[in-house]
Design a protein around this motif. Structure first.
Motif, PDB file in Angstrom:
ATOM      1  N   TRP B 177      40.006  16.747  29.062  1.00 27.37           N
ATOM      2  CA  TRP B 177      39.368  15.457  28.767  1.00 27.37           C
ATOM      3  C   TRP B 177      38.278  15.601  27.711  1.00 27.37           C
ATOM      4  N   LEU B 178      37.801  16.820  27.511  1.00 29.04           N
ATOM      5  CA  LEU B 178      36.735  17.063  26.536  1.00 29.04           C
ATOM      6  C   LEU B 178      37.325  17.432  25.175  1.00 29.04           C
ATOM      7  N   ALA B 179      38.335  18.269  25.196  1.00 31.67           N
ATOM      8  CA  ALA B 179      38.957  18.715  23.957  1.00 31.67           C
ATOM      9  C   ALA B 179      40.464  18.823  24.167  1.00 31.67           C
ATOM     10  N   ALA B 180      41.123  17.674  24.035  1.00 29.75           N
ATOM     11  CA  ALA B 180      42.575  17.694  24.210  1.00 29.75           C
ATOM     12  C   ALA B 180      43.221  18.311  22.989  1.00 29.75           C
ATOM     13  N   PRO B 181      44.259  19.144  23.172  1.00 37.19           N
ATOM     14  CA  PRO B 181      44.963  19.706  22.013  1.00 37.19           C
ATOM     15  C   PRO B 181      45.540  18.585  21.158  1.00 37.19           C
ATOM     16  N   PRO B 182      45.734  18.849  19.868  1.00 34.47           N
ATOM     17  CA  PRO B 182      46.293  17.817  18.992  1.00 34.47           C
ATOM     18  C   PRO B 182      47.658  17.338  19.489  1.00 34.47           C
ATOM     19  N   ASP B 183      48.053  16.169  18.999  1.00 30.74           N
ATOM     20  CA  ASP B 183      49.287  15.502  19.465  1.00 30.74           C
ATOM     21  C   ASP B 183      50.454  16.450  19.672  1.00 30.74           C
ATOM     22  N   GLY B 184      51.072  16.310  20.822  1.00 32.00           N
ATOM     23  CA  GLY B 184      52.330  16.993  21.084  1.00 32.00           C
ATOM     24  C   GLY B 184      52.220  18.489  21.244  1.00 32.00           C
ATOM     25  N   GLN B 185      50.991  19.005  21.443  1.00 33.20           N
ATOM     26  CA  GLN B 185      50.863  20.450  21.648  1.00 33.20           C
ATOM     27  C   GLN B 185      50.355  20.721  23.056  1.00 33.20           C
ATOM     28  N   ALA B 186      50.877  21.786  23.617  1.00 32.17           N
ATOM     29  CA  ALA B 186      50.459  22.147  24.965  1.00 32.17           C
ATOM     30  C   ALA B 186      49.084  22.816  24.942  1.00 32.17           C
ATOM     31  N   SER B 187      48.769  23.496  23.846  1.00 25.16           N
ATOM     32  CA  SER B 187      47.467  24.166  23.756  1.00 25.16           C
ATOM     33  C   SER B 187      46.987  24.159  22.306  1.00 25.16           C
ATOM     34  N   TRP B 188      45.755  24.602  22.116  1.00 23.77           N
ATOM     35  CA  TRP B 188      45.185  24.656  20.765  1.00 23.77           C
ATOM     36  C   TRP B 188      45.734  25.816  19.952  1.00 23.77           C
ATOM     37  N   ALA B 189      46.301  26.800  20.618  1.00 17.77           N
ATOM     38  CA  ALA B 189      46.751  28.005  19.921  1.00 17.77           C
ATOM     39  C   ALA B 189      47.672  27.633  18.754  1.00 17.77           C
TER      40      ALA B 189
END
Lengths: 283, 337
Positions: B177-189
């Motif tokens: 809720w604070l830093a959602a990964p960009p659209d359509g990604q499961a994680s920021w990696a």
């Protein structure tokens, strides 16, 4: 909560904030140095590796022996050092003469000169690069380190004079006058009395000029076309190849470039502040 | 200027008695020069550099902005051609100029604001800390300040690296809720930061604020040390709270310091070059140019168009000169020149 306990808590909170600021400032620098000593499998990972568990000097020895763009990194360090030291030698001599004139004499045009000094400090180097590039090429100094030195002298001189003038003004004039009365000439009084007392200021100004010239990217990038003339900041761009980035090597190279600057900087940081903020801060 | 005296310092009259004065007058001539000329002689080398390598090139820049200067002119085979306002017309008609102007102004506004806020907060903190702790933090800050601009760019480029960078790793640690990964990604990696303009400039702001806050902090600290303690005593006696004391005493007393710091920061951030150069891997992404980068790219990327580059530089220089005038007025007010 007793006032004493509250004060103690306040102190703990303040010190915690202090430690956090320290970490915020130092961590990226630490990361650069640490990455230079990590094995590749600890660099190219999505995990956080706080420090190298297998220390390796591999990256450092690689950039020092193989180098980049067909030259050893020593050549680029040497070029950077030549440009920085050349700038210091010429620039400091000129700055000392100008600063003496401003701080010791009242003359017509003095205030105009001071205002011009302040204004030219702020000119964008990238803008100056375009006409200076033409000038350097015309006089046949293109690809020559001397051409680079000349541009850096121009860029560092205004602030150098600005900084030095306070040091010259701080030396009581009566000392020089006493020397004259004792039979010393003006030049002798300058060398024997003023110069030794201004020496600390001269060191500070020299270090400022050294750092500016050492750090310059844009002039070195476009005045030097052959890789023999590259300085460190330009050479570092070569690590960013097409096939992905060799982080170990680039961090080793960046560390080598940064270390001398940090050491010098710690010596003169207080003067930098007073030079820039001028009379606004009685530091 | 602030000092109306016109006494020639270090020359002319000396308080020595008559027979000595002759001797001194003779000596006041360094190498046989009349005393009034000494400052001018001392200024010659400095003036040559400033006039020949700063003022004249600036004049040249203005001239080149109205000329066509390409490869033939650089080699000296053809004289420069006057083209009137054409360079400016070409520049103003180019979308890249307007995006570069927008990038320059928005970046400077955001970076300057954040640098001043962070720097001031740290400066106040340093003032409140004990002697040892304060020195410890200052030395830490010096490390950030001392890093060469190119190395700053290298460091943050690695921290923002899509695969190996720890920014993405840190963002993954935060709750969604604070830093959602960009659209359509499961994680920021694997999220690339340095390709598109907005994330690229976020990285640049982070880099510049980190490298710039120490200077603000130590300047604010120096200013705080200069405020007399009696003022705070009086405020405490009158029952003023910490926030009120800060807004009613600290800020007004620091006003001249803030004026200079703000102007200097604006000027520096307006002409930022090295950090951006490293973060975007040279003048590659045209939408990501700022004015400095745009001028350099036009002037030096083949085919070289130095005239166009000069026109862009003239625009940037005019903006900077307007800000500099404010700076000079501030300094002249404070300095006994």
């Amino acid at each position: 909560m007793t006032p004493l306990a509250r004060r103690r808590l306040g102190k703990i909170l303040l010190n915690t904030a202090g430690v956090l600021v320290f970490l915020y400032a130092v961590f990226p620098v630490y990361w650069m140095v640490a990455t230079g000593f990590k094995e590749n499998d600890q660099i190219f990972t999505t995990e956080f590796v706080p420090f190298p568990t297998h220390f390796t000097f591999d990256h450092f020895s690689r950039v020092l022996s193989e180098g980049i763009a067909n030259n050893s990194i020593w050549l680029y360090m040497r070029n950077s050092a030549i440009v920085a030291l050349g700038t210091v030698l010429i620039g400091s001599a000129f700055a000392l003469l100008s600063a003496t004139a401003i701080a010791r004499f009242r003359f017509k045009g003095r205030s105009v000169f001071l205002v011009v000094l302040l204004i030219v400090q702020m000119l964008p180097a990238e803008g100056l690069l375009i006409p200076l590039y033409m000038m350097v090429k015309r006089v046949g100094l293109g690809d020559h380190l001397l051409g680079l030195i000349v541009t850096q002298v121009a860029l560092t001189l205004p602030f150098g004079v600005w900084m030095l003038r306070t040091f010259v003004a701080a030396v009581p004039k009566s000392l020089e006058e006493a020397a004259w009365i004792d039979g010393a000439g003006r030049m002798q009084a300058f060398w024997k009395v003023l110069f030794p007392l201004v020496a600390p200021g001269l060191v500070a100004t020299s270090i400022f000029s050294f750092i500016t010239a050492w750090n310059d990217l844009v002039f070195a990038l476009y005045l030097m076309s052959g890789s023999e003339g590259y300085t460190m900041p330009v050479a570092l761009q070569y690590f960013f190849g097409q096939k992905g980035v060799d982080w170990g090597a680039i961090m080793a190279g960046s560390t080598l470039m940064t270390v001398p600057v940090v050491i010098f900087f710690l010596l003169v940081q207080r003067r930098m502040v007073s030079g820039l903020v001028a009379g606004a801060v009685k530091g | 200027m602030a000092n109306p005296t016109t006494v020639t310092r270090g020359g002319g009259s000396s308080p020595a008695p008559g027979h000595r004065r002759k001797k001194n007058a003779a000596r006041a001539r360094a190498g046989g020069l009349p005393a009034w000329s000494i400052p001018y002689v001392l200024l010659v080398p400095g003036l040559l550099v400033i006039a020949g390598l700063l003022l004249y090139p600036m004049f040249q820049l203005a001239v080149m902005a109205f000329q066509k200067v390409g490869l033939a002119q650089i080699r000296g085979t053809r004289p420069a051609e006057w083209v009137g306002l054409q360079n400016f017309e070409n520049v103003l008609a180019n979308d890249i100029f307007w995006s570069a102007l927008r990038n320059t102004v928005v970046f400077a506004f955001v970076a300057v604001s954040l640098t001043l806020i962070v720097g001031t907060a740290v400066g106040v903190l340093l003032h409140k800390l004990g002697k040892k702790m304060s020195l410890f933090v200052v030395i830490g800050c010096m490390f950030a300040w001392a890093v060469p601009p190119v190395a700053q760019g290298v460091i943050w480029r690695s921290l923002f690296d899509a695969e190996a960078g720890i920014v993405n790793w840190a963002l993954d640690l935060l709750p969604d809720w604070l830093a959602a990964p960009p659209d359509g990604q499961a994680s920021w990696a694997g999220t690339p930061w340095l390709n598109d303009v907005l994330p690229l400039y976020i990285a640049l702001v982070v880099c510049v604020v980190w490298a710039g806050f120490p200077f603000i902090a130590v300047s604010v600290l120096a200013g705080l040390k200069g405020i007399p303690n009696e003022l705070y005593e009086a405020a405490r006696v009158d029952g003023s709270g910490p926030w009120r004391t800060f807004t009613k005493i600290t800020l007004p007393m620091l006003k001249p310091v803030f004026a200079v710091l703000t102007i200097l920061s604006i000027i520096w951030d307006f002409k930022i070059f090295s950090q951006l150069y490293v973060l975007m891997n040279g003048p590659t992404n045209r939408e990501g140019f700022n004015l400095s980068m745009y001028a350099v790219a036009e002037a030096f990327k083949p085919p070289q168009k130095l005239g166009t580059g000069a026109a862009i530089s003239v625009v940037l220089t005019i903006i900077l000169l307007i800000i500099t005038v404010v700076y000079v007025r501030q300094i002249v007010k404070q300095e006994e020149m």
